[in-house]
Design a protein around this motif. Sequence first.
Motif, PDB file in Angstrom:
ATOM      1  N   ASN A  81     -13.640  84.917  48.994  1.00 10.08           N
ATOM      2  CA  ASN A  81     -14.970  85.451  49.707  1.00 10.08           C
ATOM      3  C   ASN A  81     -15.192  84.296  50.771  1.00 10.08           C
ATOM      4  OD1 ASN A  81     -15.234  87.476  48.003  1.00 10.08           O
ATOM      5  ND2 ASN A  81     -17.124  86.660  47.006  1.00 10.08           N
ATOM      6  N   GLY A  82     -14.724  83.012  50.704  1.00 13.11           N
ATOM      7  CA  GLY A  82     -15.229  82.151  51.781  1.00 13.11           C
ATOM      8  C   GLY A  82     -14.317  82.325  52.980  1.00 13.11           C
ATOM      9  N   ASN A  83     -13.211  83.213  52.976  1.00  7.26           N
ATOM     10  CA  ASN A  83     -12.661  83.641  54.135  1.00  7.26           C
ATOM     11  C   ASN A  83     -13.155  84.682  54.814  1.00  7.26           C
ATOM     12  OD1 ASN A  83     -10.916  81.348  53.929  1.00  7.26           O
ATOM     13  ND2 ASN A  83      -9.407  82.431  52.530  1.00  7.26           N
ATOM     14  N   LEU A  84     -13.901  85.283  54.247  1.00  6.17           N
ATOM     15  CA  LEU A  84     -14.480  86.631  54.739  1.00  6.17           C
ATOM     16  C   LEU A  84     -15.556  86.319  56.191  1.00  6.17           C
ATOM     17  CD1 LEU A  84     -15.242  88.719  51.502  1.00  6.17           C
ATOM     18  CD2 LEU A  84     -13.160  89.074  52.949  1.00  6.17           C
ATOM     19  N   ASN A 129     -28.965  85.331  52.619  1.00  5.46           N
ATOM     20  CA  ASN A 129     -29.099  84.704  51.335  1.00  5.46           C
ATOM     21  C   ASN A 129     -28.089  85.368  50.286  1.00  5.46           C
ATOM     22  OD1 ASN A 129     -30.954  82.776  52.128  1.00  5.46           O
ATOM     23  ND2 ASN A 129     -32.712  84.087  51.667  1.00  5.46           N
ATOM     24  N   MET A 130     -28.255  86.886  50.018  1.00  2.66           N
ATOM     25  CA  MET A 130     -27.390  87.198  49.201  1.00  2.66           C
ATOM     26  C   MET A 130     -25.757  87.176  49.126  1.00  2.66           C
ATOM     27  SD  MET A 130     -28.876  91.154  49.041  1.00  2.66           S
ATOM     28  CE  MET A 130     -30.597  91.656  48.283  1.00  2.66           C
ATOM     29  N   LEU A 131     -25.437  87.114  50.651  1.00  2.00           N
ATOM     30  CA  LEU A 131     -23.983  86.634  50.951  1.00  2.00           C
ATOM     31  C   LEU A 131     -23.692  85.219  50.619  1.00  2.00           C
ATOM     32  CD1 LEU A 131     -23.787  88.580  54.403  1.00  2.00           C
ATOM     33  CD2 LEU A 131     -22.661  89.312  52.283  1.00  2.00           C
ATOM     34  N   ASN A 132     -24.431  84.487  51.152  1.00  2.00           N
ATOM     35  CA  ASN A 132     -24.343  82.893  50.563  1.00  2.00           C
ATOM     36  C   ASN A 132     -24.187  82.759  49.298  1.00  2.00           C
ATOM     37  OD1 ASN A 132     -26.730  81.452  53.315  1.00  2.00           O
ATOM     38  ND2 ASN A 132     -24.328  82.366  53.284  1.00  2.00           N
ATOM     39  N   MET A 133     -25.049  83.603  48.401  1.00  2.00           N
ATOM     40  CA  MET A 133     -24.942  83.461  46.904  1.00  2.00           C
ATOM     41  C   MET A 133     -23.739  83.717  46.540  1.00  2.00           C
ATOM     42  SD  MET A 133     -28.822  84.928  45.739  1.00  2.00           S
ATOM     43  CE  MET A 133     -28.163  85.203  44.153  1.00  2.00           C
ATOM     44  N   SER A 134     -22.860  84.619  47.271  1.00  2.00           N
ATOM     45  CA  SER A 134     -21.407  84.924  46.917  1.00  2.00           C
ATOM     46  C   SER A 134     -20.513  84.179  47.693  1.00  2.00           C
ATOM     47  CB  SER A 134     -21.376  86.628  47.070  1.00  2.00           C
ATOM     48  OG  SER A 134     -22.390  87.254  46.349  1.00  2.00           O
ATOM     49  N   ASN A 135     -20.749  83.060  48.110  1.00  2.00           N
ATOM     50  CA  ASN A 135     -19.928  82.175  48.779  1.00  2.00           C
ATOM     51  C   ASN A 135     -19.300  82.773  50.089  1.00  2.00           C
ATOM     52  OD1 ASN A 135     -18.470  80.003  49.093  1.00  2.00           O
ATOM     53  ND2 ASN A 135     -16.691  80.738  48.222  1.00  2.00           N
ATOM     54  N   VAL A 160     -28.323  91.872  44.723  1.00  2.00           N
ATOM     55  CA  VAL A 160     -27.377  91.017  45.400  1.00  2.00           C
ATOM     56  C   VAL A 160     -26.028  91.270  44.531  1.00  2.00           C
ATOM     57  CG1 VAL A 160     -27.592  89.002  43.693  1.00  2.00           C
ATOM     58  CG2 VAL A 160     -26.087  88.809  45.691  1.00  2.00           C
ATOM     59  N   ASP A 161     -26.088  91.864  43.038  1.00  2.00           N
ATOM     60  CA  ASP A 161     -24.913  92.180  42.241  1.00  2.00           C
ATOM     61  C   ASP A 161     -24.467  93.673  43.041  1.00  2.00           C
ATOM     62  OD1 ASP A 161     -25.356  90.290  40.736  1.00  2.00           O
ATOM     63  OD2 ASP A 161     -26.472  91.061  39.098  1.00  2.00           O
ATOM     64  N   VAL A 162     -25.230  94.598  43.172  1.00  2.00           N
ATOM     65  CA  VAL A 162     -24.858  95.880  43.745  1.00  2.00           C
ATOM     66  C   VAL A 162     -24.311  95.705  45.128  1.00  2.00           C
ATOM     67  CG1 VAL A 162     -25.635  98.000  44.858  1.00  2.00           C
ATOM     68  CG2 VAL A 162     -26.890  97.299  42.786  1.00  2.00           C
ATOM     69  N   LEU A 163     -24.782  94.707  45.985  1.00  2.00           N
ATOM     70  CA  LEU A 163     -24.089  94.367  47.198  1.00  2.00           C
ATOM     71  C   LEU A 163     -22.476  93.982  47.099  1.00  2.00           C
ATOM     72  CD1 LEU A 163     -24.054  94.351  50.521  1.00  2.00           C
ATOM     73  CD2 LEU A 163     -25.327  92.088  50.062  1.00  2.00           C
ATOM     74  N   MET A 164     -22.557  93.077  46.133  1.00  2.00           N
ATOM     75  CA  MET A 164     -21.201  92.343  46.109  1.00  2.00           C
ATOM     76  C   MET A 164     -20.253  93.267  45.204  1.00  2.00           C
ATOM     77  SD  MET A 164     -21.341  89.953  47.745  1.00  2.00           S
ATOM     78  CE  MET A 164     -19.710  89.752  47.409  1.00  2.00           C
TER      79      MET A 164
END
Length: 543
Positions: free
Chosen positions: A4-7, A24-30, A120-124
């Motif tokens: 995820n860090g490369n996305l 914030n949601m995206l940051n929580m998922s690295n 955030v779970d749904v998004l990820m």
Amino acid sequence: MEDNGNLTVLVIDPNPGMRGSLQNMLNMSNISKIEFAVSSGTAIRALSRRAFDIILCEYDLDSGGEQGQDGQQLLEDLRHHKLIGMGAIFIMLTSEGVYSKVVSAAELTPTDYILKPFTVDVLMQRITRAVERRRVFLPTYKLIDQGSVRDAIRSAADAETANPRYAADFVRLRAELHASLGEHPQAEHLYTAMLGVKQIGWASLGLARSLFAQGRIDDAEAVLTQLVAVNPKLMAAYDMLAKCHESNGASARAQQVLEDAVAISPHMVRRLRHLGEVALDAGDMSAAEKSFKQVVSKAKYSEFRDPEDHVNLVKTLVQRGDATQASGVIRDLERSLRGNPNVDACKAISVAMLHDAAGNSDAAATELANAVGAVRASSGLSTKLRIGLAESCLAHKLDQGASEVMLSVMNDTKSGVSTQQAMSVFVKAGRRDLADGMGAQLKAQAQIMLGVAAEKANMGDFKGAVQSLLEAMHMSPGNQQVMIAVAKGILRQLDELGWDNPLAEICHAQMEAIHRDDPGHPQLDLINREYIALQRKYGIAAA
């Protein structure tokens, strides 16, 4: 799985609170490589500069109080102008409850769409699923981007076997790639085989497109009529069915099909434009006016506005006798789209229509001359508009302007207009002399292109040489010298750069035409032998 860090992510949303929440949601998922756009215009500029792995786009881009495109219209522009590649993940975010808008968004094939509010779970979950699918398809997508279509077909076939979960998707991709190469029977075979396993809407649609491309219009129409009956939400089927009706000269039936589609999905600008054009051809000025007004309104905030939409609306209003509204449309065109030759040409054509309607023939002729001058510096004007300009010039005795515009059409290999069709514009106007004069000019230009092709071939630019030869063939079809040069040039490219089925078919068509005209031509036997030798070289079965 991709780290995820490369996305890289582009968030398109006018609401600062929602932008912050998504960050914030995206940051929580690295995911930290995030850029933001607050409108369609800023999004297009960002996507023009660089590509993103993921695009998260709010549907209602007006929610911040600024007028502009909605997410569906933005996606339509991005797809049409190829600003996002096949590997881009486009996810629509919406709380929109209007069913027609959801259908419009869905038919443009976003990767996914998520209804708000979401966690955030749904998004990820959705992002993870999309990234995993992209990982499987990416090797094939890269070959397509490199122009290695045949390698991409082989890659898709291998991936289909290795990834049975996506087998149907790879069959679809292979069929579309065959169609892109003009190999419509091969595409037809794949679609038919898929339909033999399961009735899938996209396979029926693809089959109809393959049949249409092969000239089997009635067969395509039958497939589409049944498809629309069983799958009334597959909007692209309506567009294709309308094309079938148009090809059969049934404008009124094409108009009805498009009206049915717009009733279900009323926000697709290109379909509304097509409906307006069909209604205009069918003589339904009221429907044409309604459609073109919607097109002008919906495209108002697009970065890719087309001034020809204003011309179509002016034409409709003039034919309805509403000069006042037509004048207002011209003022809007001048005020909101000024500053390039395309707009200048469209404005001059529109003003000429007004003058003609008022009986001011001299003033109309002056504007038409201005339009011809603007066409010289323009690019991308439609074939239909330029032919209409030439016809208007002929009606006003502007012979040189008419010839110049029609030559610009014939010099455009993408125009789809044959020499015979171009000549017919002059013949219908009773000007056979101008048709003969244009024919002589085209032959002279073809000779120049033969020289250009020879120079390119001598420099090792075999593709460039063939492109120039095809331009010469477009200008002077049936010219035996050109046909010989085209066949030999293609054979040289095939020998040097590898087999290319569409080019080989063009070469074979030239050989057959030469044989019909002059079976004893001294170079024909040599060309035939070279063609057969290349088939053997590449393991191509002789027909």
